[in-house]
Design a protein around this motif. Structure first.
Motif, PDB file in Angstrom:
ATOM      1  N   GLU A  58     -29.878 -81.183 -22.494  1.00 60.21           N
ATOM      2  CA  GLU A  58     -30.087 -79.745 -22.652  1.00 60.21           C
ATOM      3  C   GLU A  58     -29.296 -78.970 -21.605  1.00 60.21           C
ATOM      4  OE1 GLU A  58     -33.829 -77.486 -21.475  1.00 60.21           O
ATOM      5  OE2 GLU A  58     -34.071 -77.611 -23.656  1.00 60.21           O
ATOM      6  N   MET A  59     -29.292 -79.483 -20.373  1.00 58.58           N
ATOM      7  CA  MET A  59     -28.515 -78.836 -19.321  1.00 58.58           C
ATOM      8  C   MET A  59     -27.027 -78.908 -19.639  1.00 58.58           C
ATOM      9  SD  MET A  59     -28.274 -79.700 -15.227  1.00 58.58           S
ATOM     10  CE  MET A  59     -30.053 -79.539 -14.984  1.00 58.58           C
ATOM     11  N   MET A  60     -26.579 -80.060 -20.128  1.00 55.20           N
ATOM     12  CA  MET A  60     -25.176 -80.212 -20.488  1.00 55.20           C
ATOM     13  C   MET A  60     -24.796 -79.232 -21.604  1.00 55.20           C
ATOM     14  SD  MET A  60     -23.039 -83.694 -21.471  1.00 55.20           S
ATOM     15  CE  MET A  60     -23.825 -83.961 -23.057  1.00 55.20           C
ATOM     16  N   TYR A  61     -25.699 -79.053 -22.550  1.00 55.28           N
ATOM     17  CA  TYR A  61     -25.467 -78.116 -23.654  1.00 55.28           C
ATOM     18  C   TYR A  61     -25.328 -76.688 -23.129  1.00 55.28           C
ATOM     19  CZ  TYR A  61     -26.147 -76.012 -28.287  1.00 55.28           C
ATOM     20  OH  TYR A  61     -25.994 -75.302 -29.450  1.00 55.28           O
ATOM     21  N   ALA A  62     -26.204 -76.303 -22.194  1.00 57.73           N
ATOM     22  CA  ALA A  62     -26.162 -74.956 -21.639  1.00 57.73           C
ATOM     23  C   ALA A  62     -24.932 -74.773 -20.745  1.00 57.73           C
ATOM     24  CB  ALA A  62     -27.437 -74.688 -20.836  1.00 57.73           C
ATOM     25  N   HIS A  63     -24.585 -75.794 -19.993  1.00 57.22           N
ATOM     26  CA  HIS A  63     -23.420 -75.752 -19.093  1.00 57.22           C
ATOM     27  C   HIS A  63     -22.120 -75.641 -19.905  1.00 57.22           C
ATOM     28  CE1 HIS A  63     -21.484 -76.501 -15.212  1.00 57.22           C
ATOM     29  NE2 HIS A  63     -20.656 -77.338 -15.824  1.00 57.22           N
ATOM     30  N   ASN A  64     -22.072 -76.384 -21.012  1.00 61.86           N
ATOM     31  CA  ASN A  64     -20.981 -76.297 -21.997  1.00 61.86           C
ATOM     32  C   ASN A  64     -19.596 -76.567 -21.416  1.00 61.86           C
ATOM     33  OD1 ASN A  64     -20.262 -75.963 -24.716  1.00 61.86           O
ATOM     34  ND2 ASN A  64     -19.537 -73.878 -24.326  1.00 61.86           N
ATOM     35  N   LYS A  65     -19.512 -77.515 -20.509  1.00 61.09           N
ATOM     36  CA  LYS A  65     -18.217 -77.928 -19.960  1.00 61.09           C
ATOM     37  C   LYS A  65     -17.949 -79.409 -20.230  1.00 61.09           C
ATOM     38  CE  LYS A  65     -16.973 -74.060 -17.818  1.00 61.09           C
ATOM     39  NZ  LYS A  65     -18.065 -73.187 -18.301  1.00 61.09           N
ATOM     40  N   TRP A  66     -18.980 -80.208 -20.162  1.00 63.17           N
ATOM     41  CA  TRP A  66     -18.841 -81.658 -20.338  1.00 63.17           C
ATOM     42  C   TRP A  66     -19.302 -82.087 -21.725  1.00 63.17           C
ATOM     43  CZ3 TRP A  66     -16.474 -84.209 -16.448  1.00 63.17           C
ATOM     44  CH2 TRP A  66     -16.485 -83.630 -15.174  1.00 63.17           C
ATOM     45  N   GLY A  67     -18.775 -83.215 -22.178  1.00 59.73           N
ATOM     46  CA  GLY A  67     -19.264 -83.889 -23.374  1.00 59.73           C
ATOM     47  C   GLY A  67     -19.390 -85.364 -23.049  1.00 59.73           C
ATOM     48  N   MET A  68     -20.047 -86.101 -23.918  1.00 57.85           N
ATOM     49  CA  MET A  68     -20.220 -87.530 -23.660  1.00 57.85           C
ATOM     50  C   MET A  68     -20.039 -88.326 -24.952  1.00 57.85           C
ATOM     51  SD  MET A  68     -23.386 -89.605 -21.871  1.00 57.85           S
ATOM     52  CE  MET A  68     -22.901 -89.010 -20.240  1.00 57.85           C
ATOM     53  N   LEU A  69     -19.220 -89.361 -24.867  1.00 57.65           N
ATOM     54  CA  LEU A  69     -19.042 -90.308 -25.966  1.00 57.65           C
ATOM     55  C   LEU A  69     -19.682 -91.626 -25.560  1.00 57.65           C
ATOM     56  CD1 LEU A  69     -17.785 -91.263 -28.653  1.00 57.65           C
ATOM     57  CD2 LEU A  69     -15.699 -91.819 -27.372  1.00 57.65           C
ATOM     58  N   VAL A  70     -20.669 -92.069 -26.333  1.00 64.99           N
ATOM     59  CA  VAL A  70     -21.344 -93.341 -26.078  1.00 64.99           C
ATOM     60  C   VAL A  70     -20.899 -94.337 -27.144  1.00 64.99           C
ATOM     61  CG1 VAL A  70     -23.554 -94.527 -25.814  1.00 64.99           C
ATOM     62  CG2 VAL A  70     -23.330 -92.135 -25.088  1.00 64.99           C
ATOM     63  N   VAL A  71     -20.284 -95.422 -26.707  1.00 68.06           N
ATOM     64  CA  VAL A  71     -19.726 -96.422 -27.618  1.00 68.06           C
ATOM     65  C   VAL A  71     -20.591 -97.680 -27.591  1.00 68.06           C
ATOM     66  CG1 VAL A  71     -17.758 -97.931 -28.079  1.00 68.06           C
ATOM     67  CG2 VAL A  71     -17.376 -95.563 -27.346  1.00 68.06           C
ATOM     68  N   PHE A  72     -21.121 -98.062 -28.751  1.00 68.89           N
ATOM     69  CA  PHE A  72     -21.875 -99.300 -28.885  1.00 68.89           C
ATOM     70  C   PHE A  72     -21.011-100.341 -29.586  1.00 68.89           C
ATOM     71  CE2 PHE A  72     -25.469 -96.568 -28.136  1.00 68.89           C
ATOM     72  CZ  PHE A  72     -26.464 -97.394 -27.629  1.00 68.89           C
ATOM     73  N   GLN A  73     -20.841-101.490 -28.942  1.00 65.87           N
ATOM     74  CA  GLN A  73     -20.160-102.625 -29.567  1.00 65.87           C
ATOM     75  C   GLN A  73     -21.038-103.871 -29.409  1.00 65.87           C
ATOM     76  OE1 GLN A  73     -16.631-100.903 -31.096  1.00 65.87           O
ATOM     77  NE2 GLN A  73     -17.384-103.003 -31.323  1.00 65.87           N
ATOM     78  N   ALA A  74     -21.043-104.710 -30.428  1.00 70.58           N
ATOM     79  CA  ALA A  74     -21.863-105.917 -30.365  1.00 70.58           C
ATOM     80  C   ALA A  74     -21.580-106.788 -31.577  1.00 70.58           C
ATOM     81  CB  ALA A  74     -23.349-105.559 -30.334  1.00 70.58           C
ATOM     82  N   MET A  75     -21.993-108.039 -31.469  1.00 71.14           N
ATOM     83  CA  MET A  75     -21.994-108.915 -32.625  1.00 71.14           C
ATOM     84  C   MET A  75     -23.080-108.449 -33.594  1.00 71.14           C
ATOM     85  SD  MET A  75     -19.615-111.222 -32.066  1.00 71.14           S
ATOM     86  CE  MET A  75     -19.999-112.639 -33.121  1.00 71.14           C
ATOM     87  N   ASP A  76     -23.000-108.875 -34.852  1.00 71.18           N
ATOM     88  CA  ASP A  76     -24.022-108.535 -35.834  1.00 71.18           C
ATOM     89  C   ASP A  76     -25.401-108.956 -35.334  1.00 71.18           C
ATOM     90  OD1 ASP A  76     -22.175-107.516 -37.644  1.00 71.18           O
ATOM     91  OD2 ASP A  76     -21.878-109.455 -38.626  1.00 71.18           O
ATOM     92  N   ALA A  77     -26.407-108.134 -35.643  1.00 67.34           N
ATOM     93  CA  ALA A  77     -27.813-108.406 -35.334  1.00 67.34           C
ATOM     94  C   ALA A  77     -28.142-108.311 -33.850  1.00 67.34           C
ATOM     95  CB  ALA A  77     -28.242-109.777 -35.876  1.00 67.34           C
ATOM     96  N   ALA A  78     -27.253-107.704 -33.071  1.00 65.27           N
ATOM     97  CA  ALA A  78     -27.541-107.552 -31.645  1.00 65.27           C
ATOM     98  C   ALA A  78     -28.548-106.430 -31.382  1.00 65.27           C
ATOM     99  CB  ALA A  78     -26.259-107.289 -30.862  1.00 65.27           C
ATOM    100  N   GLY A  79     -28.707-105.517 -32.344  1.00 64.04           N
ATOM    101  CA  GLY A  79     -29.700-104.458 -32.187  1.00 64.04           C
ATOM    102  C   GLY A  79     -29.127-103.075 -31.935  1.00 64.04           C
ATOM    103  N   LYS A  80     -27.902-102.826 -32.387  1.00 67.30           N
ATOM    104  CA  LYS A  80     -27.286-101.517 -32.142  1.00 67.30           C
ATOM    105  C   LYS A  80     -28.089-100.389 -32.775  1.00 67.30           C
ATOM    106  CE  LYS A  80     -23.261-102.388 -33.960  1.00 67.30           C
ATOM    107  NZ  LYS A  80     -23.627-103.741 -34.475  1.00 67.30           N
ATOM    108  N   ASP A  81     -28.372-100.505 -34.077  1.00 70.48           N
ATOM    109  CA  ASP A  81     -29.022 -99.419 -34.802  1.00 70.48           C
ATOM    110  C   ASP A  81     -30.384 -99.072 -34.208  1.00 70.48           C
ATOM    111  OD1 ASP A  81     -26.864 -99.389 -36.483  1.00 70.48           O
ATOM    112  OD2 ASP A  81     -27.845-100.447 -38.123  1.00 70.48           O
TER     113      ASP A  81
END
Length: 295
Positions: free
Chosen positions: A52-75
Motif C-alpha cells: 500500500e505504501m509502495m502504491y501511494a509512493h508510486n516510484k517503485w515496482g516489484m517483479l516476483v519470479v517463481f520458477q520450479a519443477m512441476d508440483a513444487a507448489g508455485k500456484d
C-alpha cells in the motif's frame, strides 16, 4: 521477530552454486499448524501494508519470479502468500507454451508486456527463464520452432541468453522495478509423491497431465539447467533465493519473508501533505458536516 532471514538462502553469484549440495528441507520455522497460520497471517498483513505504501509512493515496482519443477507448489504458494494483499496493487501472470504471435517476436517480448507498473507487484508463474530451461533441455524448440536465424544458434547461444537476461534485469532495476527471483527447490521423491496424489485424489486430477511424467524423465537435465542459470544470472542486485520446497508450510513462510524484506528495503514513504493542507482538510470536514445538516 521472524526466525527467517532471507539472506540465509540467497545466492548472489559469489562462489559456485551446486544444486546437489542444496537442501530441499530445513528445520521447521513453525511449531504447529496454529503457529504457522499465525506467522503467515502476520507476514501477509506486513506485505499488504508495504505494498500500500509502495502504491501511494508510486516510484517503485516489484517483479516476483517463481520458477520450479512441476508440483513444487508455485500456484498454492502464490495464493497463500498474497491472500491478504489488495488486488488493485497486485497481479499475476502464468506463462504457458508461446503462441504463434509470441514466437514471431524475441523471447523477452511476451514478458515485457506483463511487467508491473510503478506502485504494483507483478507475480510471474514461470518467466523468461523458461528460455534457458525448457528450451535448453529440449533444444529442438530453439532449432525448429522459435524462428531464430540458424546463423545465430551456436555453442554460445545459452551464454548469450544468460547475458541478455542479466542485462534485462539490470534495466528493470535501473528503472525502479525490483526483481525478486524464487526457485522452489523440491526433491525428486517429494515431487513423485505429489504427482501420485494428483492421480489418486479426484479433485486434483485436473492438475495432472501425462506430459508431467515425460518431463520427469528429464529430471537430471533440468537440475543441470537450473544450476547453470542460477550460476549465470545471480547478481548482487538480483540474487536467486533458493527455497527448500519439500515442506509447503515452511516454503510459504520463507517466500513471504523474502518478499517482505525486499519491500522493506525500498526507500519509500506515504506522500507528505503540503503545508496548508491540514487547514484545507479541516474546511472540507466542515463542508461535509454542513451538507449532512441540509439533508
Amino acid at each position: 521477530m521472524s526466525k527467517i532471514n532471507a539472506s540465509d538462502y540467497f545466492f548472489n553469484g559469489n562462489g559456485n552454486f551446486k544444486i546437489k549440495e542444496t537442501r530441499t528441507t530445513l528445520p521447521l520455522f513453525y511449531e504447529d499448524k496454529k503457529d504457522f497460520k499465525k506467522q503467515l497471517k502476520e507476514l501477509q498483513k506486513d506485505i499488504d501494508s508495504l505494498q500500500e505504501m509502495m502504491y501511494a509512493h508510486n516510484k517503485w515496482g516489484m517483479l516476483v519470479v517463481f520458477q520450479a519443477m512441476d508440483a513444487a507448489g508455485k500456484d498454492s504458494t502464490m495464493r497463500e502468500v498474497f491472500k491478504r494483499v489488495h488486488p488493485l496493487g497486485t497481479s499475476f501472470y502464468s506463462f504457458k507454451k508461446p503462441s504463434s504471435i509470441e514466437l514471431d517476436h524475441d523471447y523477452l517480448w511476451r514478458c515485457m508486456k506483463q511487467l508491473p507498473e510503478r506502485g504494483h507487484i507483478k507475480v510471474f508463474n514461470r518467466s523468461y527463464y523458461e528460455e534457458v530451461l525448457v528450451v535448453k533441455v529440449h533444444d529442438e524448440i530453439l532449432h525448429n520452432y522459435q524462428n531464430v536465424p540458424k546463423e545465430l544458434i551456436d555453442e554460445k547461444v545459452w551464454d548469450k541468453r544468460y547475458e541478455d537476461i542479466v542485462n534485462f534485469e539490470n534495466y528493470l532495476q535501473n528503472n525502479g522495478i525490483v526483481v525478486v527471483k524464487l526457485f522452489l527447490n523440491v526433491s525428486k521423491e517429494e515431487q513423485g509423491r505429489r504427482l501420485i496424489a494428483r492421480i489418486n485424489e479426484p479433485e486434483k486430477n485436473w492438475k495432472f497431465e501425462e506430459g508431467d511424467i515425460k518431463e520427469r524423465g528429464y529430471w537430471n537435465d533440468y537440475q543441470q539447467a537450473y544450476e547453470d542459470l542460477i550460476n549465470a544470472t545471480s547478481t548482487e542486485r538480483s540474487p536467486w533465493h533458493i527455497i527448500p520446497a519439500d515442506d509447503k508450510k515452511n516454503m510459504r513462510l520463507m517466500v513471504a519473508q523474502t518478499i517482505k524484506e525486499a519491500l522493506e528495503a525500498l526507500p519509500m514513504n506515504y506522500p507528505e501533505a503540503d503545508e496548508g493542507r491540514p487547514e484545507e482538510l479541516k474546511r472540507f470536514i466542515e463542508i461535509i458536516e454542513g451538507q449532512n445538516e441540509i439533508s
